[in-house]
Design a protein around this motif. Structure first.
Motif, PDB file in Angstrom:
ATOM      1  N   TRP A 127      36.454  22.458  47.426  1.00  0.00           N
ATOM      2  CA  TRP A 127      35.800  23.144  46.581  1.00  0.00           C
ATOM      3  C   TRP A 127      36.619  24.207  46.354  1.00  0.00           C
ATOM      4  CZ3 TRP A 127      34.000  20.618  50.518  1.00  0.00           C
ATOM      5  CH2 TRP A 127      32.671  20.083  50.672  1.00  0.00           C
ATOM      6  N   TYR A 128      36.518  24.769  45.105  1.00  0.00           N
ATOM      7  CA  TYR A 128      37.439  25.745  44.323  1.00  0.00           C
ATOM      8  C   TYR A 128      36.309  26.797  43.638  1.00  0.00           C
ATOM      9  CZ  TYR A 128      41.013  22.618  45.294  1.00  0.00           C
ATOM     10  OH  TYR A 128      41.949  21.801  46.290  1.00  0.00           O
ATOM     11  N   LEU A 129      36.858  27.907  43.444  1.00  0.00           N
ATOM     12  CA  LEU A 129      36.189  28.947  42.916  1.00  0.00           C
ATOM     13  C   LEU A 129      37.246  29.829  42.229  1.00  0.00           C
ATOM     14  CD1 LEU A 129      33.897  31.118  42.075  1.00  0.00           C
ATOM     15  CD2 LEU A 129      34.497  32.232  44.359  1.00  0.00           C
ATOM     16  N   ILE A 130      37.117  29.751  40.831  1.00  0.00           N
ATOM     17  CA  ILE A 130      38.071  30.545  40.011  1.00  0.00           C
ATOM     18  C   ILE A 130      37.170  31.674  39.401  1.00  0.00           C
ATOM     19  CG2 ILE A 130      39.624  30.504  37.786  1.00  0.00           C
ATOM     20  CD1 ILE A 130      39.779  27.317  38.351  1.00  0.00           C
ATOM     21  N   GLN A 131      37.627  32.930  39.921  1.00  0.00           N
ATOM     22  CA  GLN A 131      36.980  34.160  39.358  1.00  0.00           C
ATOM     23  C   GLN A 131      37.871  34.719  38.418  1.00  0.00           C
ATOM     24  OE1 GLN A 131      36.973  36.179  43.165  1.00  0.00           O
ATOM     25  NE2 GLN A 131      34.720  36.346  43.200  1.00  0.00           N
ATOM     26  N   LEU A 132      37.224  35.216  37.196  1.00  0.00           N
ATOM     27  CA  LEU A 132      38.371  35.774  35.852  1.00  0.00           C
ATOM     28  C   LEU A 132      37.760  37.075  35.681  1.00  0.00           C
ATOM     29  CD1 LEU A 132      37.666  32.451  35.084  1.00  0.00           C
ATOM     30  CD2 LEU A 132      39.576  33.258  33.579  1.00  0.00           C
ATOM     31  N   TRP A 133      39.032  38.098  35.050  1.00  0.00           N
ATOM     32  CA  TRP A 133      38.567  39.079  34.466  1.00  0.00           C
ATOM     33  C   TRP A 133      39.762  39.648  33.614  1.00  0.00           C
ATOM     34  CZ3 TRP A 133      39.615  38.322  39.864  1.00  0.00           C
ATOM     35  CH2 TRP A 133      40.547  39.165  40.073  1.00  0.00           C
ATOM     36  N   LEU A 134      39.732  40.442  32.581  1.00  0.00           N
ATOM     37  CA  LEU A 134      40.585  41.029  31.989  1.00  0.00           C
ATOM     38  C   LEU A 134      41.754  41.896  32.763  1.00  0.00           C
ATOM     39  CD1 LEU A 134      38.690  41.588  28.623  1.00  0.00           C
ATOM     40  CD2 LEU A 134      40.383  40.067  28.799  1.00  0.00           C
ATOM     41  N   ALA A 135      42.721  41.834  32.336  1.00  0.00           N
ATOM     42  CA  ALA A 135      43.755  42.767  33.247  1.00  0.00           C
ATOM     43  C   ALA A 135      45.215  42.460  32.996  1.00  0.00           C
ATOM     44  CB  ALA A 135      43.656  42.559  34.916  1.00  0.00           C
ATOM     45  N   PRO A 136      45.851  43.398  32.757  1.00  0.00           N
ATOM     46  CA  PRO A 136      47.439  43.341  32.246  1.00  0.00           C
ATOM     47  C   PRO A 136      48.050  42.527  33.385  1.00  0.00           C
ATOM     48  CG  PRO A 136      46.656  45.663  32.641  1.00  0.00           C
ATOM     49  CD  PRO A 136      45.438  45.019  33.060  1.00  0.00           C
TER      50      PRO A 136
END
Length: 156
Positions: A127-136
């Protein structure tokens, strides 16, 4: 999602998603030729991938995950996506570049990579979880390294 040869990719078809990051660096993900490759314990088969989007960095979730790595990727277009190596995805995962072109931070979690190393299991074992957010763009940060498969990749 289907994986082949121990991997699936995160890439943008319109350009490089990031600078090279050596394969043995952290044992979970590396970047070469602008494509981020997530390394799986199984050789061939299906893994479960979940993608979540955030307005800012979520608190790390260490419980239940064997490996956790954060890295920055750049979306040249609005098409930064999780992609299979040898086949189209059976299910449509969301486009990762949810805010269009720009820099994104990804926290990739993995568990189960030691269950069927080098095999082609009939059922999902990883199982894989990819969390994303905007960031430099920032340096890679390793938050957790506990599985044997990741240790073997780091030793190569």
């Amino acid at each position: 999602m289907p994986v082949h040869y121990h991997q699936f990719h995160i890439s943008d078809e319109d350009g490089s998603a990031g600078p090279d990051l050596p394969g043995g660096h952290n044992g979970l993900v590396h970047v070469q030729d602008g494509i981020a490759t997530v390394l799986t314990g199984i050789h061939t088969g299906d893994v479960d991938v979940t993608v979540t989007f955030h307005t800012h960095a979520p608190q790390p979730e260490h419980i239940g995950w064997d490996e956790i790595v954060e890295l920055s990727l750049h979306a040249v277009s609005a098409e930064l996506m999780v992609r299979g190596l040898m086949a189209d995805l059976d299910e449509e995962l969301p486009v990762l570049s949810f805010n269009g072109p720009g820099d994104y931070r990804l926290r990739i979690h993995a568990r189960g990579r030691d269950t069927a190393i080098d095999l082609a299991p009939d059922e999902i074992t990883e199982w894989y979880l990819i969390q994303l957010w905007l960031a430099p763009a920032q340096d890679v940060v390793v938050l957790r390294q506990t599985d044997r498969y990741g240790a073997s990749v780091r030793e190569r």
